[in-house]
Write an enzyme that holds these catalytic residues in place. Structure first.
Site, PDB file in Angstrom:
ATOM      1  N   ASP A  72      39.986  41.945  46.105  1.00  0.00           N
ATOM      2  CA  ASP A  72      39.375  40.801  46.244  1.00  0.00           C
ATOM      3  C   ASP A  72      39.148  40.341  44.890  1.00  0.00           C
ATOM      4  OD1 ASP A  72      37.163  42.826  45.764  1.00  0.00           O
ATOM      5  OD2 ASP A  72      35.835  41.184  45.898  1.00  0.00           O
ATOM      6  N   GLU A 136      34.053  43.796  45.775  1.00  0.00           N
ATOM      7  CA  GLU A 136      33.716  44.082  44.482  1.00  0.00           C
ATOM      8  C   GLU A 136      33.143  42.769  43.723  1.00  0.00           C
ATOM      9  OE1 GLU A 136      33.325  44.765  40.122  1.00  0.00           O
ATOM     10  OE2 GLU A 136      34.309  43.292  41.110  1.00  0.00           O
ATOM     11  N   HIS A 354      38.885  36.111  35.574  1.00  0.00           N
ATOM     12  CA  HIS A 354      38.067  35.161  36.010  1.00  0.00           C
ATOM     13  C   HIS A 354      38.376  33.652  35.392  1.00  0.00           C
ATOM     14  CE1 HIS A 354      34.764  37.831  37.647  1.00  0.00           C
ATOM     15  NE2 HIS A 354      35.892  38.429  37.760  1.00  0.00           N
TER      16      HIS A 354
END
Length: 381
Positions: A72, A136, A354
């Protein structure tokens, strides 16, 4: 390309839009791939979260090495800010681009490729386990925890585990994680009596009381660090009154603090300390203050020993660098695995995780597969 090529596996995984809690096709692809290599695969879905357990070798083997990772990813954010399609898996300038390229589809791909190759020479009384979650980056309540619960209920066990999170700040091979700080958040609400700012004696202002509390907490030194950890930290992250009127004393104020703590503390002990500080300020000011605490994980460390030595030796053999054994950074699913077996983390350079235009150096994916392959061989040697 060969399916054991970790770059191809990474590319295929990036193409899966697996933003938590969506599976996006990532675990379906991995299950097909691993089953083709002789792994026994089981979906361990719980609470709307997709998880995959895979084992090669006998159940209850003499020696079992595990890997934990996640497919994920966090949301892509503003797609207009990306210079590539977030799930396009474009190769450009020696990098593979896309959400999850660094965190951590490349890590999963590298281990899968290494594990598939390792099955050819794996001793008959040894086993490999992969525990791959889709939760996660979310609440992490039905991901790795669900996998470990299922393993316990079904007699599956790992003697040691590697978590494939990005661990290297700048250079491949420079750092591994042998533990993590604990993390907890305290939410404070101070309640007084609303009133006119010109007549403060007719009101009871909760703002100064809450300001005093968070100031005292911020000024406190929790510790000076321990053998394997830096000093614990406390950060005031919000202070909210929500009062648009300058001539009104509010009835309520809220604040939040986040604590990252080492093995000198437990969340229970820190909660007691926070409660004592809160009660003291409430008593001194006459303002009612309430607190809600959320614990993300306790601090833990896997003391240097056979597992960390095996990982460090493999990294040094493939990169020329002896990785620093660190406990820095945020939390990871290793905080759950540590209750099952010894666990260490090693993975790629995490500079772009990210971020917009997340990407990974293609050469590092192959290098990581080589490191993981050496870890597997040396663990069973």
């Amino acid at each position: 390309m060969s399916e054991t090529n970790p770059v191809e596996i990474t590319r295929r995984l990036i193409e899966c839009p697996s933003v938590t809690p969506e599976e996006g096709g990532a675990l379906v692809y991995l299950a097909d791939l691993l089953e083709g290599a002789g792994f026994v695969c089981t979906r361990v879905d719980r609470g709307g979260i997709a998880n995959l357990f895979a084992r090669f070798g006998p159940k209850g083997a003499r020696l079992t090495l595990g890997f934990n990772g996640h497919t994920d990813v966090v949301p892509v954010g503003d797609t207009g800010a990306w210079t590539v399609q977030p799930f396009g898996a474009e190769e450009r300038d020696g990098h593979l681009w896309g959400r999850g390229a660094t965190d951590m589809k490349s890590g999963v791909a590298a281990w899968v490729a290494a594990a598939m190759d390792a099955t050819r020479d794996l001793p008959d009384d040894c086993a490999l386990i992969l525990a791959i979650t889709g939760d996660e980056e979310g609440d992490a309540t039905d991901g790795t925890k669900a996998l470990l619960d299922w393993m316990d209920q079904n007699g599956e066990a790992m003697d040691a585990c590697v978590v494939g999170e990005p661990t290297c700040p700048d250079t491949m091979g420079e750092m591994m994680k042998i533990g993590r700080r604990g993390s907890m958040t305290a939410f404070f609400t101070a309640r007084g009596v609303q009133g006119h700012a010109a007549y403060p004696h007719r009101a009871k202002n909760p703002v100064p009381a809450l300001a005093r509390l968070v100031s005292d907490l911020d000024a406190h030194v929790l510790d000076e660090g321990t053998a394997h950890f830096d000093a614990s930290t406390l950060a005031v992250t919000t202070f909210d009154v929500g009062n648009p009127a300058t001539n009104v004393i509010p009835a309520e104020a809220k604040a939040t603090v986040n604590i990252r703590f080492n093995d000198a503390h437990t969340s229970a002990g820190l909660t007691d300390w926070l409660q004592a500080q809160m009660d003291r300020v409430a008593g001194e000011t006459g303002i009612e203050i309430g607190m809600v605490v959320k614990v993300s994980g306790e601090s833990f460390v896997t003391p240097p020993g056979p597992l960390s030595d095996t990982v460090a030796a493999a990294v040094e053999a493939e990169t020329g660098l002896r990785p620093v054994m660190s406990t820095s950074g945020g939390t990871s699913d290793a905080r759950f695995v540590k209750d099952h077996c010894p666990v260490v983390e090693f993975g790629l350079v995490g500079k772009t995780m990210h971020q917009v235009d997340e990407r990974v150096e293609i050469a590092q994916i192959g290098q990581l597969k080589s490191i993981y392959g050496r870890i597997i061989r040396d663990f069973f040697a």
